[in-house]
Scaffold this motif. Structure first.
Motif, mmCIF file in Angstrom:
data_model
loop_
_atom_site.group_PDB
_atom_site.id
_atom_site.type_symbol
_atom_site.label_atom_id
_atom_site.label_comp_id
_atom_site.label_asym_id
_atom_site.label_seq_id
_atom_site.Cartn_x
_atom_site.Cartn_y
_atom_site.Cartn_z
ATOM 1 N N LEU A 145 0.835 -1.326 -0.038
ATOM 2 C CA LEU A 145 0.243 -0.030 0.074
ATOM 3 C C LEU A 145 1.204 1.290 0.092
ATOM 4 N N HIS A 146 1.032 1.815 -0.894
ATOM 5 C CA HIS A 146 1.634 3.262 -1.134
ATOM 6 C C HIS A 146 1.041 4.153 -0.555
ATOM 7 N N LEU A 147 1.353 4.724 0.635
ATOM 8 C CA LEU A 147 1.016 5.819 1.529
ATOM 9 C C LEU A 147 1.867 6.834 1.735
ATOM 10 N N PRO A 148 2.049 7.753 0.797
ATOM 11 C CA PRO A 148 3.236 8.720 1.147
ATOM 12 C C PRO A 148 2.721 9.883 1.885
ATOM 13 N N GLY A 149 3.513 10.683 2.271
ATOM 14 C CA GLY A 149 3.277 11.594 3.184
ATOM 15 C C GLY A 149 4.584 11.938 4.146
ATOM 16 N N HIS A 150 4.888 11.124 5.206
ATOM 17 C CA HIS A 150 6.041 10.951 5.853
ATOM 18 C C HIS A 150 7.374 11.285 4.922
ATOM 19 N N THR A 151 7.423 10.280 3.747
ATOM 20 C CA THR A 151 8.214 10.268 2.736
ATOM 21 C C THR A 151 7.310 10.284 1.484
ATOM 22 N N ARG A 152 7.897 10.503 0.404
ATOM 23 C CA ARG A 152 7.183 10.097 -0.889
ATOM 24 C C ARG A 152 6.963 8.796 -1.107
ATOM 25 N N TRP A 183 7.482 11.374 11.737
ATOM 26 C CA TRP A 183 7.957 12.651 11.861
ATOM 27 C C TRP A 183 8.004 13.718 10.460
ATOM 28 N N SER A 184 7.967 14.842 10.740
ATOM 29 C CA SER A 184 7.223 15.693 9.806
ATOM 30 C C SER A 184 8.620 16.496 8.832
ATOM 31 N N GLY A 185 9.571 16.212 9.435
ATOM 32 C CA GLY A 185 10.942 17.028 8.928
ATOM 33 C C GLY A 185 11.473 16.412 7.483
ATOM 34 N N SER A 186 11.187 15.264 6.991
ATOM 35 C CA SER A 186 12.003 14.967 5.842
ATOM 36 C C SER A 186 11.730 15.682 4.786
ATOM 37 N N ILE A 187 12.931 15.984 3.765
ATOM 38 C CA ILE A 187 12.854 16.944 2.880
ATOM 39 C C ILE A 187 11.703 16.685 2.086
ATOM 40 N N ASP A 188 11.247 15.267 1.814
ATOM 41 C CA ASP A 188 10.031 15.083 0.799
ATOM 42 C C ASP A 188 8.837 14.764 1.587
#
Ligand SMILES: [Zn+2]
Length: 238
Positions: A145-152, A183-188
């Motif tokens: 399940l591709h669930l992007p947000g935290h990372t792409r 965590w919400s700091g990832s560049i993506d």
């Protein structure tokens, strides 16, 4: 530690299973081993520095690292995928979503080495897996399940084991006792995509959720996802 028959957690510094040199925290993510009867399947692999500890933890349960056929990666962050190069050297097949594969092949900021003052060793993924795709391996059907947000590239994996539906959730939802965000700091990092992913995951019932950090959830994991969706809708709009 053993979570269910033939299902083990073999790394995770919050659980005290591995130790990356600092106080328990978020340096080393959870990784899991599924014993299929025909060989082993791994999910995430820790930060790399703890690879020998993972092998020792496995040995305690008579699990041989050389019996690992494939490792499914939830995303490219160092604390989850830093040991991918160690596995590849042992000819373990690495499987990940194309966005994760792309980030890992570069080893750039998307892999967050800087966060730990370490370098992510670029690693080639052997096989990519797309949203809703199922890979059959050693008699198991592993669905992505591709669930992007935290990372792409964030991807969860679902499979049936011991009459239970198991969800390997990575950092898609919170990692500690209460529901919380990854965590919400990832560049993506992407808030909008994250909310859509939570909406989707909040509609899916599973029996056991194995997260990227902290403790496994054995009771109605969907409720945890719903709680995080609620937080996201309250905090991340407007
Ligand atoms: Zn992460």
């Amino acid at each position: 530690m053993q979570l269910l028959k033939n299902l083990f957690q073999v790394s995770g510094d919050l659980n005290g299973l591995t130790w990356a040199g600092k106080d328990a925290g978020f340096e080393d993510g959870n990784s899991y081993i599924l014993e299929t009867g025909q060989g082993l399947v791994m999910f995430d692999c820790g930060c790399g520095e703890t690879f020998d500890q993972i092998c020792q933890n496995m040995a305690y349960w008579n699990l041989d690292i050389d019996q690992v056929h494939a490792c499914f990666l939830t995303h490219a962050h160092l604390d989850h995928a830093g040991a991918a190069h160690n596995l590849r050297e042992r000819t373990v097949k690495l499987i990940a979503h194309p966005e994760t594969a792309e980030a890992m092949s570069k080893g750039d900021e998307r892999c967050c080495g800087y966060l730990y003052h370490k370098s992510f060793i670029p690693t080639t993924i052997d096989q990519t897996i797309k949203d809703n795709e199922t890979i059959e391996i050693l008699g198991y059907q592993i669905k992505a399940l591709h669930l992007p947000g935290h990372t792409r590239g964030c991807t969860a994996y679902v499979f049936e084991h011991q009459d239970k539906t198991i969800l390997i959730s990575g950092d898609i939802i919170g990692t500690l006792l209460a529901g919380d965000f990854g965590w919400s700091g990832s560049i993506d990092f992407d808030r909008k995509l994250y909310i859509e992913s939570l909406r989707r995951l909040a509609k899916i019932d599973t029996d056991i959720m194995l997260p990227g950090h902290g403790m496994a959830y054995f009771h109605k994991p969907r409720r945890r996802v719903e709680a995080v969706l609620n937080q996201a809708l309250m905090q991340w709009r407007g």
